[in-house]
Design a protein around this motif. Structure first.
Motif, PDB file in Angstrom:
ATOM      1  N   ILE A  88      46.836  41.168  31.539  1.00 30.10           N
ATOM      2  CA  ILE A  88      46.839  39.924  31.072  1.00 30.10           C
ATOM      3  C   ILE A  88      46.174  39.344  32.392  1.00 30.10           C
ATOM      4  N   ASP A  89      46.347  38.841  33.126  1.00 31.40           N
ATOM      5  CA  ASP A  89      45.578  38.631  34.627  1.00 31.40           C
ATOM      6  C   ASP A  89      44.129  39.048  34.767  1.00 31.40           C
ATOM      7  N   ARG A  90      44.361  40.403  34.552  1.00 29.25           N
ATOM      8  CA  ARG A  90      43.854  41.568  34.594  1.00 29.25           C
ATOM      9  C   ARG A  90      42.445  40.205  33.792  1.00 29.25           C
ATOM     10  N   GLU A  91      42.619  40.326  32.310  1.00 28.77           N
ATOM     11  CA  GLU A  91      41.604  39.655  31.793  1.00 28.77           C
ATOM     12  C   GLU A  91      40.951  38.378  32.306  1.00 28.77           C
ATOM     13  N   SER A  92      42.445  37.447  32.889  1.00 26.29           N
ATOM     14  CA  SER A  92      41.212  36.216  33.182  1.00 26.29           C
ATOM     15  C   SER A  92      40.977  36.751  34.211  1.00 26.29           C
ATOM     16  N   PHE A  93      40.812  37.910  35.275  1.00 27.95           N
ATOM     17  CA  PHE A  93      40.303  38.140  35.858  1.00 27.95           C
ATOM     18  C   PHE A  93      38.270  37.700  35.731  1.00 27.95           C
ATOM     19  N   ASP A  94      39.252  39.276  35.174  1.00 28.87           N
ATOM     20  CA  ASP A  94      36.953  39.306  34.333  1.00 28.87           C
ATOM     21  C   ASP A  94      36.533  38.342  34.201  1.00 28.87           C
ATOM     22  N   GLN A  95      37.113  37.496  33.139  1.00 29.51           N
ATOM     23  CA  GLN A  95      36.435  36.505  32.924  1.00 29.51           C
ATOM     24  C   GLN A  95      36.079  35.579  33.431  1.00 29.51           C
ATOM     25  N   ILE A  96      36.905  35.022  34.471  1.00 28.09           N
ATOM     26  CA  ILE A  96      36.599  34.270  35.783  1.00 28.09           C
ATOM     27  C   ILE A  96      35.886  34.536  36.752  1.00 28.09           C
ATOM     28  N   ARG A  97      35.809  35.794  36.917  1.00 29.83           N
ATOM     29  CA  ARG A  97      33.973  36.311  37.360  1.00 29.83           C
ATOM     30  C   ARG A  97      33.218  36.477  36.807  1.00 29.83           C
ATOM     31  N   HIS A  98      33.257  36.377  35.423  1.00 28.15           N
ATOM     32  CA  HIS A  98      32.424  36.947  33.964  1.00 28.15           C
ATOM     33  C   HIS A  98      31.583  35.483  34.117  1.00 28.15           C
ATOM     34  N   SER A  99      32.411  34.294  34.030  1.00 25.48           N
ATOM     35  CA  SER A  99      32.350  33.189  34.634  1.00 25.48           C
ATOM     36  C   SER A  99      31.464  32.203  35.462  1.00 25.48           C
ATOM     37  N   LEU A 103      29.791  39.577  37.667  1.00 25.53           N
ATOM     38  CA  LEU A 103      30.111  41.049  37.266  1.00 25.53           C
ATOM     39  C   LEU A 103      29.129  41.688  36.814  1.00 25.53           C
ATOM     40  N   ALA A 104      27.898  40.990  37.550  1.00 29.73           N
ATOM     41  CA  ALA A 104      26.448  41.648  36.364  1.00 29.73           C
ATOM     42  C   ALA A 104      26.407  42.927  38.179  1.00 29.73           C
ATOM     43  N   ASP A 105      26.684  42.930  38.900  1.00 30.79           N
ATOM     44  CA  ASP A 105      26.068  44.163  40.339  1.00 30.79           C
ATOM     45  C   ASP A 105      27.911  44.822  40.254  1.00 30.79           C
ATOM     46  N   THR A 106      28.316  45.201  39.826  1.00 32.58           N
ATOM     47  CA  THR A 106      29.754  46.157  39.370  1.00 32.58           C
ATOM     48  C   THR A 106      29.271  47.029  37.687  1.00 32.58           C
ATOM     49  N   PRO A 107      29.770  48.342  38.183  1.00 36.45           N
ATOM     50  CA  PRO A 107      29.968  49.293  36.857  1.00 36.45           C
ATOM     51  C   PRO A 107      30.124  48.596  35.767  1.00 36.45           C
ATOM     52  N   LEU A 108      30.950  47.547  35.662  1.00 36.48           N
ATOM     53  CA  LEU A 108      31.357  47.469  34.155  1.00 36.48           C
ATOM     54  C   LEU A 108      30.434  45.739  33.870  1.00 36.48           C
ATOM     55  N   GLY A 109      29.600  45.178  34.825  1.00 32.21           N
ATOM     56  CA  GLY A 109      28.612  44.442  34.640  1.00 32.21           C
ATOM     57  C   GLY A 109      27.485  45.252  34.159  1.00 32.21           C
ATOM     58  N   GLY A 110      27.057  46.361  34.479  1.00 28.57           N
ATOM     59  CA  GLY A 110      25.861  47.035  34.730  1.00 28.57           C
ATOM     60  C   GLY A 110      25.977  47.355  33.207  1.00 28.57           C
TER      61      GLY A 110
END
Length: 155
Positions: A88-99, A103-110
């Motif tokens: 759950i915290d990982r998902e929140s972390f990703d949402q915060i980073r996305h907002s 994340l655009a320069d990470t493998p996931l963001g790419g």
């Protein structure tokens, strides 16, 4: 603890014994630390040799190479921090980073950006297929040679 007390203070014999044992352990720890530091110094020299080789043999700028090494280490630490979070915290972390647009320069963001581009291309492809299908339908029903001309432009 009560056994260590003697009269109005602490038992001098027991106190001296504890202090000596602690000092001996601290000394042992210091010796290990010095051994460790000596081993690290050898490795650090090897690392320096590799930097020099990269600079001299392949003309790779040392400062840029060191910066890349530090950046990769930082990225690994960041990934480890993210991995330590529960789901759950990982998902929140990703949402915060996305907002934040982080994340655009990470493998996931790419991968996400590539997926968005593929989706856009796919949408464009679907529109072209619809136009081509409409032109083929018009030809098969005998409606309009101009749609057949539009079909040749799509291919």
């Amino acid at each position: 603890m009560a056994a260590a007390q003697h009269g109005n203070g602490f038992d001098p014999k027991r106190t001296k014994e504890c202090v000596e044992r602690i000092e001996a352990l601290v000394g042992k720890k210091q010796n290990l630390h010095m051994t460790y530091m000596a081993e690290c110094a050898v490795i650090n020299e090897d690392i320096g040799d590799v930097y020099e080789e990269a600079k001299n043999a392949w003309h790779i700028p040392k400062k840029a190479l060191k910066t890349v090494i530090k950046a990769r280490a930082t990225e690994k630490k960041l990934q480890a921090m993210r991995d330590d979070l529960d789901l759950i915290d990982r998902e929140s972390f990703d949402q915060i980073r996305h907002s934040l647009g982080d994340l655009a320069d990470t493998p996931l963001g790419g991968a996400a950006l590539a997926g968005a581009e593929d989706a856009a291309e796919s949408k464009t492809g679907r529109q072209s297929r619809k136009q081509r299908d409409a032109a083929l339908d018009a030809v098969s029903t005998g409606n309009g040679a101009e749609k057949l001309a539009g079909l040749s432009k799509l291919n």
